[in-house]
Structure formats: structure tokens, C-alpha cells
Enzyme design. Structure first.
Site, mmCIF file in Angstrom:
data_model
loop_
_atom_site.group_PDB
_atom_site.id
_atom_site.type_symbol
_atom_site.label_atom_id
_atom_site.label_comp_id
_atom_site.label_asym_id
_atom_site.label_seq_id
_atom_site.Cartn_x
_atom_site.Cartn_y
_atom_site.Cartn_z
ATOM 1 N N ARG A 141 0.852 -1.187 0.000
ATOM 2 C CA ARG A 141 0.000 0.000 0.000
ATOM 3 C C ARG A 141 0.891 1.242 0.000
ATOM 4 O O ARG A 141 1.977 1.242 0.590
ATOM 5 C CB ARG A 141 -0.914 0.015 1.227
ATOM 6 C CG ARG A 141 -1.825 -1.207 1.347
ATOM 7 C CD ARG A 141 -2.635 -1.145 2.632
ATOM 8 N NE ARG A 141 -3.496 -2.321 2.763
ATOM 9 C CZ ARG A 141 -3.176 -3.433 3.423
ATOM 10 N NH1 ARG A 141 -1.969 -3.528 3.998
ATOM 11 N NH2 ARG A 141 -4.031 -4.445 3.501
ATOM 12 N N LYS A 164 -2.529 -1.398 7.524
ATOM 13 C CA LYS A 164 -3.940 -1.016 7.569
ATOM 14 C C LYS A 164 -4.640 -1.652 8.754
ATOM 15 O O LYS A 164 -5.543 -1.069 9.345
ATOM 16 C CB LYS A 164 -4.609 -1.434 6.257
ATOM 17 C CG LYS A 164 -6.079 -1.055 6.139
ATOM 18 C CD LYS A 164 -6.608 -1.467 4.783
ATOM 19 C CE LYS A 164 -8.084 -1.086 4.627
ATOM 20 N NZ LYS A 164 -8.610 -1.503 3.302
ATOM 21 N N HIS A 237 -3.116 2.901 -6.398
ATOM 22 C CA HIS A 237 -3.539 1.638 -5.785
ATOM 23 C C HIS A 237 -3.658 0.519 -6.816
ATOM 24 O O HIS A 237 -3.586 -0.663 -6.458
ATOM 25 C CB HIS A 237 -4.880 1.833 -5.072
ATOM 26 C CG HIS A 237 -5.237 0.705 -4.150
ATOM 27 N ND1 HIS A 237 -4.536 0.435 -2.994
ATOM 28 C CD2 HIS A 237 -6.205 -0.245 -4.227
ATOM 29 C CE1 HIS A 237 -5.061 -0.613 -2.390
ATOM 30 N NE2 HIS A 237 -6.077 -1.049 -3.108
ATOM 31 N N ARG A 240 -1.102 -2.221 -6.888
ATOM 32 C CA ARG A 240 -1.317 -3.337 -5.978
ATOM 33 C C ARG A 240 -2.159 -4.420 -6.663
ATOM 34 O O ARG A 240 -1.868 -5.612 -6.554
ATOM 35 C CB ARG A 240 -1.997 -2.819 -4.714
ATOM 36 C CG ARG A 240 -2.116 -3.806 -3.570
ATOM 37 C CD ARG A 240 -2.442 -3.028 -2.305
ATOM 38 N NE ARG A 240 -2.986 -3.848 -1.254
ATOM 39 C CZ ARG A 240 -2.279 -4.545 -0.370
ATOM 40 N NH1 ARG A 240 -0.961 -4.542 -0.457
ATOM 41 N NH2 ARG A 240 -2.860 -5.243 0.586
ATOM 42 N N HIS A 271 -3.441 -8.888 3.852
ATOM 43 C CA HIS A 271 -4.893 -8.890 3.970
ATOM 44 C C HIS A 271 -5.323 -9.576 5.263
ATOM 45 O O HIS A 271 -4.695 -10.547 5.703
ATOM 46 C CB HIS A 271 -5.537 -9.605 2.777
ATOM 47 C CG HIS A 271 -5.486 -8.790 1.526
ATOM 48 N ND1 HIS A 271 -5.453 -9.344 0.269
ATOM 49 C CD2 HIS A 271 -5.451 -7.443 1.329
ATOM 50 C CE1 HIS A 271 -5.420 -8.389 -0.637
ATOM 51 N NE2 HIS A 271 -5.405 -7.226 -0.013
ATOM 52 N N TYR A 280 -8.784 -8.517 -5.630
ATOM 53 C CA TYR A 280 -7.672 -7.946 -6.382
ATOM 54 C C TYR A 280 -7.444 -8.648 -7.715
ATOM 55 O O TYR A 280 -6.666 -8.186 -8.532
ATOM 56 C CB TYR A 280 -6.392 -8.013 -5.546
ATOM 57 C CG TYR A 280 -6.294 -6.914 -4.529
ATOM 58 C CD1 TYR A 280 -5.417 -5.860 -4.696
ATOM 59 C CD2 TYR A 280 -7.117 -6.918 -3.410
ATOM 60 C CE1 TYR A 280 -5.341 -4.842 -3.777
ATOM 61 C CE2 TYR A 280 -7.049 -5.906 -2.476
ATOM 62 C CZ TYR A 280 -6.162 -4.868 -2.659
ATOM 63 O OH TYR A 280 -6.095 -3.862 -1.745
#
Length: 304
Positions: A141, A164, A237, A240, A271, A280
Site C-alpha cells: 500500500r 492497515k 492503488h 497493488r 490482507h 484484487y
């Protein structure tokens, strides 16, 4: 004043552990707009007038709801603050943004454009060249990359401490990626000297997220990946997403291998749940060809 109210509101959310980055930027923009018009409190008509300046319905609604939450908090302290209706701009349905999968040539183009940034001879172009290259090579990220410190660069890879979900992880990196980081460190230390942040601006401070985003949009337009300002286009993003898809492309067409690969990829990307990783993965020609091969095998033999 609204500026003081905003400072307290942001400080409260950050104290509770929220990054509050995008919200802070939007609220600062609104407060500047409102105070320019002489407002000392939140006014519903001013919120709507500011929100509709955004280029898309989704961004207009996001602006409205972000300021509305601020207004609710301020109204609890002083009823003089007005709270705009949540559906003042209509009721929107959440739609995930369609990810853009970069080609190797496009990633190279972004990095070349970053390296050509000015001022010539400063750390700035090398910072963005290395930063965007690291994002493409690791799928991390942007917030994680900007939070990296010198001590996070280890012989085993990069230690991601500011995640995150508040979980640290180790991100192994390829030897070429490590070599690029070492080249950046050599130039960075000779130009600015010792500091704790890995990535630095010419001022010796870590680049701000909004500044990095603006630079990314600028060079994306320069190489033809985005249209005029306000038009949608590939995001940071999406690197990613691209990393996840390109990673799966290298996986053998075998159910067990894919399952193991997805689990490893989920851990690598940081994750919280493996099913988050599937968001994704996008249908691109190479992946669809693999799916078609598996389907044909199953139809012919009854086993994938």
C-alpha cells in the site's frame, strides 16, 4: 472558528487510531471554502455548494457525507452548526472502482517519467522513481511505503510496521529491488544525511500522500495514461491490483497450487482475510486462458 473545530475533530480521530488521511484533506478543503465565504459554522447550503464542485457523482456524495459527519459532531457541541441531509445529492449505490492492470511497459513509462522530474540534480526525481518502482515490485500500500523507516530495510526484506490492520509483516524483496533501494539510500544519505524516514522530499521530510498522488496523476497524464484533470484514470492503488494479477499469472494451472498461492499472496499483501485477496484478481486474457484450459480438462476428463 471552523479551522479550530476541524483541528479538534481530526485530533480526536487520530487519537483513536484512525489514519483519517482522505477525510482530513477533504475537510480542510471544505473549511477553507466555507471560511472564504465568511462562515463560522457549518451551513447546509454551503456544504452542498462545495460538494457539487466535485467532478463525479461518487465524489460529490463522498464530499457531502464526509462533511456531514463533521457537522453532526459539531452540532452536538453547538446547535448552530447545520447538518445537511444525507440524501441531499440523491442516494448513491456503492460501486467498487474497476481496477486498472498495468503492463510492464506502462510501469516502465511511469518510472522514466518520475526520473525526469525536476529540479535536476535533487533527490526528488530519485525518490519518486524508487517509490513507484517499489510499489510495482511489491504490491504494498502507498501508506505503508511512505511510513517505511531506515530500520525497516533488513537483509530479509522490508518490515511493514504501519499496516492497515495494525499487524506487522515481513515483505521479502527481489535482489533487483533491494539493489534499487540501496542506490536510493546512497544518494539520499549523501544529499540530506541521517533521518528516520526512508523516502524523503527535498525538504528532508517524508512526502505527503496528497503530494505523491498529485505527482502520480501529473506523470500519468504526461505518458498518456490519464486524460485531463477531473477525468478518471489509473490510480496508484492499481499497482497493488496489478501485482496480485501478475503474481497469479505465474502460478501453475493446478487447483492445489492456486490455493496455496492465494494463501501466500494474501499473507504477502497483508490482507486480514484470504477472501479479500480475490477482490484484487481481475479477468485478463492470460488468466481467462488458464480458466478455459482447466474447464476443457474438466469437461474431457471430469477432473481439473
Amino acid at each position: 472558528m471552523l479551522t479550530d473545530d476541524l483541528s479538534r475533530y481530526v485530533a480526536l480521530h487520530e487519537a483513536m487510531g484512525f489514519k483519517f488521511r482522505t477525510q482530513r484533506i477533504l475537510l480542510r478543503m471544505f473549511v477553507t471554502y466555507a471560511e472564504h465565504h465568511g462562515d463560522g459554522m457549518v451551513k447546509s447550503d454551503r456544504v452542498i455548494a462545495w460538494a457539487i464542485q466535485a467532478p463525479s457523482p461518487e465524489q460529490r456524495r463522498n464530499r457531502l457525507l464526509t462533511v456531514r459527519r463533521f457537522a453532526i459532531a459539531m452540532h452536538a457541541e453547538d446547535p448552530g452548526h447545520e447538518v445537511p441531509a444525507a440524501d441531499a445529492l440523491g442516494r448513491g449505490l456503492f460501486r467498487r472502482k474497476q481496477p486498472y492492470i498495468y503492463s510492464a511497459e506502462e510501469i516502465e513509462g511511469l518510472m522514466v517519467a518520475a526520473a525526469s522530474l525536476g529540479p535536476i540534480g535533487t533527490l526528488r526525481p530519485l525518490t519518486y522513481y524508487t517509490l513507484f518502482g517499489l510499489l510495482a515490485a511489491t504490491g504494498m500500500r502507498i501508506s505503508e511505503a511512505l511510513a517505511l523507516r531506515l530500520g525497516d530495510v533488513t537483509d530479509d526484506g522490508l518490515v511493514i510496521a504501519s499496516t492497515k490492520f495494525k499487524k506487522s509483516r515481513l515483505v521479502p524483496i527481489h535482489s533487483t529491488t533491494r539493489a534499487a533501494i540501496d542506490r536510493y539510500l546512497s544518494a539520499r544519505l549523501s544529499i540530506i544525511g541521517e533521518t528516520t524516514a526512508l523516502f524523503l522530499s527535498n525538504e528532508g521530510t517524508p512526502p505527503r500522500y496528497d503530494t505523491v498522488s498529485a505527482i502520480f496523476r501529473k506523470i500519468s497524464r504526461k505518458i498518456g495514461l490519464r486524460g485531463a484533470p477531473g477525468q478518471p484514470g489509473p490510480r496508484i492503488h492499481d499497482m497493488r491490483h496489478s501485482f496480485a494479477v501478475r503474481s497469479l499469472e505465474q502460478c501453475p494451472c493446478d487447483n492445489d497450487a492456486v490455493s496455496r498461492h492465494i494463501l501466500a499472496l494474501s499473507t504477502y499483501l497483508g490482507h486480514a482475510h484470504v477472501h479479500d485477496t480475490y477482490w484484487y484478481l481481475q479477468a485478463i486474457p492470460s488468466l481467462m486462458a488458464q480458466i478455459a484450459d482447466i474447464a476443457e480438462t474438466f469437461d474431457r476428463t471430469g477432473a481439473a
